[in-house]
Design a protein around this motif. Structure first.
Motif, PDB file in Angstrom:
ATOM      1  N   SER A 128      40.562  31.394  40.694  1.00  0.00           N
ATOM      2  CA  SER A 128      40.005  31.173  39.171  1.00  0.00           C
ATOM      3  C   SER A 128      39.800  32.353  38.432  1.00  0.00           C
ATOM      4  O   SER A 128      39.904  32.557  37.468  1.00  0.00           O
ATOM      5  N   ARG A 129      39.335  33.255  39.226  1.00  0.00           N
ATOM      6  CA  ARG A 129      38.548  34.515  38.619  1.00  0.00           C
ATOM      7  C   ARG A 129      39.714  35.295  38.406  1.00  0.00           C
ATOM      8  O   ARG A 129      39.732  35.991  37.080  1.00  0.00           O
ATOM      9  N   ARG A 130      40.983  35.334  38.871  1.00  0.00           N
ATOM     10  CA  ARG A 130      42.055  35.799  38.354  1.00  0.00           C
ATOM     11  C   ARG A 130      42.942  35.087  37.376  1.00  0.00           C
ATOM     12  O   ARG A 130      44.080  35.509  36.810  1.00  0.00           O
ATOM     13  N   GLY A 131      42.310  34.034  36.955  1.00  0.00           N
ATOM     14  CA  GLY A 131      43.215  33.359  36.042  1.00  0.00           C
ATOM     15  C   GLY A 131      44.178  32.376  36.369  1.00  0.00           C
ATOM     16  O   GLY A 131      45.056  31.865  35.752  1.00  0.00           O
ATOM     17  N   GLY A 132      43.942  32.040  37.777  1.00  0.00           N
ATOM     18  CA  GLY A 132      45.042  31.210  38.394  1.00  0.00           C
ATOM     19  C   GLY A 132      44.116  29.820  38.813  1.00  0.00           C
ATOM     20  O   GLY A 132      43.079  29.779  38.173  1.00  0.00           O
ATOM     21  N   SER A 133      44.701  29.231  39.535  1.00  0.00           N
ATOM     22  CA  SER A 133      44.273  27.737  40.037  1.00  0.00           C
ATOM     23  C   SER A 133      44.443  27.633  41.288  1.00  0.00           C
ATOM     24  O   SER A 133      45.223  28.006  41.883  1.00  0.00           O
ATOM     25  N   ALA A 134      43.583  26.505  41.970  1.00  0.00           N
ATOM     26  CA  ALA A 134      43.884  25.972  43.261  1.00  0.00           C
ATOM     27  C   ALA A 134      43.780  24.468  43.180  1.00  0.00           C
ATOM     28  O   ALA A 134      42.789  23.991  42.653  1.00  0.00           O
ATOM     29  N   LEU A 183      52.914  27.319  47.759  1.00  0.00           N
ATOM     30  CA  LEU A 183      52.630  26.108  48.165  1.00  0.00           C
ATOM     31  C   LEU A 183      52.540  26.120  49.794  1.00  0.00           C
ATOM     32  O   LEU A 183      53.237  26.728  50.251  1.00  0.00           O
ATOM     33  N   VAL A 184      51.569  25.505  50.200  1.00  0.00           N
ATOM     34  CA  VAL A 184      51.354  25.288  51.621  1.00  0.00           C
ATOM     35  C   VAL A 184      51.271  23.842  52.073  1.00  0.00           C
ATOM     36  O   VAL A 184      50.370  23.153  51.674  1.00  0.00           O
ATOM     37  N   ASP A 185      52.432  23.203  52.513  1.00  0.00           N
ATOM     38  CA  ASP A 185      52.491  21.974  52.808  1.00  0.00           C
ATOM     39  C   ASP A 185      52.353  21.625  54.283  1.00  0.00           C
ATOM     40  O   ASP A 185      52.825  22.453  55.191  1.00  0.00           O
ATOM     41  N   ASP A 186      51.835  20.610  54.873  1.00  0.00           N
ATOM     42  CA  ASP A 186      51.726  20.082  56.011  1.00  0.00           C
ATOM     43  C   ASP A 186      52.217  18.634  56.272  1.00  0.00           C
ATOM     44  O   ASP A 186      52.048  17.947  55.226  1.00  0.00           O
ATOM     45  N   ARG A 220      49.265  19.071  50.327  1.00  0.00           N
ATOM     46  CA  ARG A 220      49.986  20.302  49.971  1.00  0.00           C
ATOM     47  C   ARG A 220      48.931  21.021  48.981  1.00  0.00           C
ATOM     48  O   ARG A 220      48.267  20.385  48.087  1.00  0.00           O
ATOM     49  N   PHE A 221      48.689  22.191  49.435  1.00  0.00           N
ATOM     50  CA  PHE A 221      47.842  23.160  48.665  1.00  0.00           C
ATOM     51  C   PHE A 221      48.537  24.004  47.707  1.00  0.00           C
ATOM     52  O   PHE A 221      49.591  24.629  48.402  1.00  0.00           O
ATOM     53  N   GLN A 222      48.208  23.903  46.501  1.00  0.00           N
ATOM     54  CA  GLN A 222      48.949  24.850  45.460  1.00  0.00           C
ATOM     55  C   GLN A 222      47.941  25.764  45.040  1.00  0.00           C
ATOM     56  O   GLN A 222      46.871  25.283  44.446  1.00  0.00           O
ATOM     57  N   VAL A 223      48.450  27.047  45.007  1.00  0.00           N
ATOM     58  CA  VAL A 223      47.634  28.275  44.366  1.00  0.00           C
ATOM     59  C   VAL A 223      48.604  28.833  43.356  1.00  0.00           C
ATOM     60  O   VAL A 223      49.764  29.118  43.718  1.00  0.00           O
ATOM     61  N   THR A 224      47.833  29.245  42.095  1.00  0.00           N
ATOM     62  CA  THR A 224      48.829  29.858  41.199  1.00  0.00           C
ATOM     63  C   THR A 224      47.990  31.231  40.669  1.00  0.00           C
ATOM     64  O   THR A 224      46.623  31.188  40.681  1.00  0.00           O
TER      65      THR A 224
END
Ligand code: ADP
Length: 250
Positions: free
Chosen positions: A223-229, A177-180, A240-244
């Motif tokens: 996305s290519r790794r099977g995660g999400s943004a 998580l990157v929050d500002d 708040r940017f979220q990446v998994t």
């Protein structure tokens, strides 16, 4: 009423085939359209720094004055840096489009987050990191660094005082998580910020030096790794940017 030949019920199958075919054509048209837009946008984005460099250099040639020439050179250096970033981002996207993907490895997120956060300390914005436990995901370390770098640089650029970076397990995923505490992103633009070349009006007008490609790259590589943004509202009210990424079991 005599015997009848069984009428094969082919109509359903034919229409299903036609549907599938039309669907394929529509998807092809869409892909071609996307590619055309991308090429057009890329050319447009490349043109403005080139035009500016040329105009300034021409003026400097016509009015040879050492003081003015220094100013022009400084401008030219800046525009060249902008061009370099743009070309690098375009190349990264082209490689990604071509399916040129780095091998999947087990990556520990906290140390990379620590490095990225450290790179952004010392400015006016405070960067706080919370990564209390080991989180290992399936990705590529260079890619993870670039994703974090992109999000943290954006956050620092938009924040007022504070950027908060958090790395934690999240179900079967590792989550960043990157929050500002900046202006955040309106609900209507939350999907668009991940589009290639998209920049919010204010950022475009201010010409904050961005390319509008950073978040597109982030979204595409994870996305290519099977995660999400995705983007949400931070507790501080900003973005708040979220990446998994999928967790690596070992
Ligand atoms: P840029 O190179 O312009 O930063 P990005 O793809 O990284 O391109 O971001 C796209 C746009 O999303 C930015 O131009 C900006 O308008 C908006 N944006 C990105 N991060 C933030 C943030 N943390 N807060 C507010 N707006 C943001």
């Amino acid at each position: 009423s005599g015997a009848r030949l069984p009428v094969p019920d082919t109509r359903d199958e034919l229409s299903a085939l036609a549907d599938a075919f039309n669907d394929l054509l529509a998807r092809r048209d869409e892909a071609v359209g996307r590619l055309r837009r991308f090429t057009g946008d890329a050319a447009h984005e490349l043109r403005s720094p080139v035009t500016s460099i040329r105009a300034q250099a021409e003026v400097a040639v016509l009015h040879p004055d050492p003081q003015h020439s220094m100013e022009v050179l400084e401008e030219v250096v800046q525009e060249t840096e902008r061009l370099t970033t743009l070309v690098e981002d375009l190349l990264a996207l082209a490689r990604s489009d071509a399916g040129d993907v780095r091998e999947t490895r087990v990556v520990s997120l906290p140390p990379i987050a620590r490095q990225v956060a450290a790179r952004h300390r010392g400015g006016d914005v405070k960067v706080v990191l919370y990564a209390p436990v080991e989180v290992r995901v399936l990705a590529d370390p260079v890619e993870v660094d670039r994703v974090m770098e992109n999000l943290v640089a954006n956050a620092v650029r938009h924040a007022r005082l504070l950027v908060r970076v958090t790395v934690l397990p999240f179900g079967r995923f590792g989550r960043l998580l990157v929050d500002d505490d900046g202006p955040g992103i309106d609900a209507e633009h939350r999907d668009q910020v991940f589009d290639r070349f998209f920049r919010l009006e204010g950022d475009r007008a201010r010409d904050s030096g961005g390319t509008g490609l950073g978040l597109a790259l982030v979204s595409e590589v994870v996305s290519r790794r099977g995660g999400s943004a995705s983007v949400h509202v931070a507790p501080e009210g900003g973005a708040r940017f979220q990446v998994t990424w999928p967790t690596a079991y070992s």
